[in-house]
Design an enzyme around this catalytic site. Structure first.
Site, PDB file in Angstrom:
ATOM      1  N   GLY A  60      65.276  37.662  60.209  1.00 41.11           N
ATOM      2  CA  GLY A  60      63.935  37.433  61.158  1.00 41.11           C
ATOM      3  C   GLY A  60      63.010  38.835  60.303  1.00 41.11           C
ATOM      4  O   GLY A  60      63.592  39.691  59.627  1.00 41.11           O
ATOM      5  N   GLN A  65      56.500  45.186  61.302  1.00 43.45           N
ATOM      6  CA  GLN A  65      57.421  45.733  60.148  1.00 43.45           C
ATOM      7  C   GLN A  65      56.711  45.841  59.046  1.00 43.45           C
ATOM      8  O   GLN A  65      57.129  46.484  58.029  1.00 43.45           O
ATOM      9  CB  GLN A  65      58.657  45.067  60.221  1.00 43.45           C
ATOM     10  CG  GLN A  65      59.576  45.150  61.448  1.00 43.45           C
ATOM     11  CD  GLN A  65      60.891  44.125  61.179  1.00 43.45           C
ATOM     12  OE1 GLN A  65      60.862  43.160  61.453  1.00 43.45           O
ATOM     13  NE2 GLN A  65      61.829  44.833  60.741  1.00 43.45           N
ATOM     14  N   CYS A 110      68.546  46.384  60.777  1.00 43.44           N
ATOM     15  CA  CYS A 110      67.108  46.133  60.880  1.00 43.44           C
ATOM     16  C   CYS A 110      66.613  46.564  59.473  1.00 43.44           C
ATOM     17  O   CYS A 110      66.868  47.604  58.972  1.00 43.44           O
ATOM     18  CB  CYS A 110      66.404  47.253  61.827  1.00 43.44           C
ATOM     19  SG  CYS A 110      64.866  47.039  62.122  1.00 43.44           S
ATOM     20  N   LEU A 111      65.585  45.635  59.208  1.00 43.35           N
ATOM     21  CA  LEU A 111      65.044  45.851  57.771  1.00 43.35           C
ATOM     22  C   LEU A 111      64.107  47.571  57.722  1.00 43.35           C
ATOM     23  O   LEU A 111      63.665  47.861  56.699  1.00 43.35           O
ATOM     24  CB  LEU A 111      64.260  44.871  57.396  1.00 43.35           C
ATOM     25  CG  LEU A 111      64.987  43.540  57.237  1.00 43.35           C
ATOM     26  CD1 LEU A 111      63.961  42.349  56.958  1.00 43.35           C
ATOM     27  CD2 LEU A 111      66.026  43.661  56.062  1.00 43.35           C
ATOM     28  N   HIS A 153      65.762  40.339  69.095  1.00 42.50           N
ATOM     29  CA  HIS A 153      65.404  41.609  68.090  1.00 42.50           C
ATOM     30  C   HIS A 153      63.978  41.521  67.701  1.00 42.50           C
ATOM     31  O   HIS A 153      63.293  42.547  67.634  1.00 42.50           O
ATOM     32  CB  HIS A 153      66.467  41.374  66.860  1.00 42.50           C
ATOM     33  CG  HIS A 153      66.286  42.589  65.788  1.00 42.50           C
ATOM     34  ND1 HIS A 153      67.455  43.452  65.687  1.00 42.50           N
ATOM     35  CD2 HIS A 153      65.413  42.969  65.076  1.00 42.50           C
ATOM     36  CE1 HIS A 153      67.159  44.105  64.778  1.00 42.50           C
ATOM     37  NE2 HIS A 153      65.624  44.241  64.279  1.00 42.50           N
ATOM     38  N   GLU A 154      63.305  40.201  67.073  1.00 41.29           N
ATOM     39  CA  GLU A 154      62.135  40.101  66.639  1.00 41.29           C
ATOM     40  C   GLU A 154      61.078  40.480  67.780  1.00 41.29           C
ATOM     41  O   GLU A 154      60.285  41.391  67.736  1.00 41.29           O
ATOM     42  CB  GLU A 154      61.914  38.924  65.973  1.00 41.29           C
ATOM     43  CG  GLU A 154      62.791  38.709  64.750  1.00 41.29           C
ATOM     44  CD  GLU A 154      62.983  39.889  63.749  1.00 41.29           C
ATOM     45  OE1 GLU A 154      64.105  39.954  63.340  1.00 41.29           O
ATOM     46  OE2 GLU A 154      62.119  40.679  63.638  1.00 41.29           O
ATOM     47  N   HIS A 157      60.558  44.114  68.495  1.00 43.46           N
ATOM     48  CA  HIS A 157      59.593  44.859  67.685  1.00 43.46           C
ATOM     49  C   HIS A 157      58.237  44.433  68.033  1.00 43.46           C
ATOM     50  O   HIS A 157      57.474  45.349  67.824  1.00 43.46           O
ATOM     51  CB  HIS A 157      59.709  44.140  66.234  1.00 43.46           C
ATOM     52  CG  HIS A 157      61.185  44.650  65.456  1.00 43.46           C
ATOM     53  ND1 HIS A 157      61.181  45.902  65.217  1.00 43.46           N
ATOM     54  CD2 HIS A 157      61.830  44.153  64.523  1.00 43.46           C
ATOM     55  CE1 HIS A 157      62.137  46.068  64.474  1.00 43.46           C
ATOM     56  NE2 HIS A 157      62.638  45.012  63.971  1.00 43.46           N
TER      57      HIS A 157
END
Ligand code: K2U
Ligand code: NI
Length: 183
Positions: A60, A65, A110-111, A153-154, A157
């Site tokens: 995702g 981000q 997490c990216l 999770h997304e 953000h």
């Protein structure tokens, strides 16, 4: 195409802001952002492309981000039965959730976080998400298992929440009440 240089890291303020609703019908610019997020996630899961461009694999990605404080996310994940959940969505909202909790067996990453943060991340076991697709269709998704975790999770953000905000500071591996593990 989005590459790692476009992904902001956890010290950037944008990751702690509440992102703005996207005005609908979406502009061509917002549609391009949504498509680029989904393109990244799909590319990152393609071994050749990921190796060629040095992409960290992801399931995702959220617009904050890439330093865009708008309520846009992309998800590309298969559930335990192999059903594909591949979406680029505007203004996703959790409209209901289960009392039961879940957590990913190995914790989350997490990216935007390039360090391991050990610990269990409590999530709702099942969520119902309402959102608008790039084509302008309003959809309602009933999710469980890994797709439910990825969407939470997304959407976090978009609200300035990082996965490790959910980890118990006292005991990162304390058992999560009323929760089942997602492998
Ligand atoms: O939002 C992001 O940073 C992308 C995350 C999303 C995510 C991580 C953990 C649990 C749910 C969602 C990346 O996908 S982190 C890398 C990854 C890859 C495959 C499976 C789990 C995590
Ligand atoms: Ni993340």
């Amino acid at each position: 195409m989005i590459t790692m240089k476009d992904i902001v890291m956890e010290d950037q303020p944008v990751l702690r802001q509440v992102a703005q609703e996207v005005t609908l019908p979406a502009s061509e610019e917002d549609k391009a952002i949504a498509n680029s997020l989904l393109e990244y996630v799909i590319n990152s899961q393609n071994k050749e492309i990921a190796a060629k461009y040095g992409l960290r694999p992801g399931v995702g990605l959220a617009a904050p981000q890439i330093n865009v404080s708008k309520r846009i996310i992309a998800v590309h994940i298969r559930d335990e039965k192999g059903n594909l959940y591949s979406y680029a969505l505007f203004n996703p909202k959790i409209i209901s959730h289960s009392v039961e909790n879940s957590y990913l067996a190995g914790g989350e990453g997490c990216l935007s976080v390039d360090r391991p943060v050990p610990g269990l991340v409590p999530r709702h076991a099942r969520v119902t998400v309402k959102a608008t697709t790039i084509e302008g269709e309003e959809i309602k998704l009933r999710l469980k298992g890994m797709p439910a975790i990825v969407f939470q999770h997304e959407i976090d953000h978009l609200n300035g929440i990082m996965f490790y905000d959910h980890i118990s500071a006292k005991d990162p591996f304390a058992p999560i009440p009323n929760a089942t593990v997602v492998e």
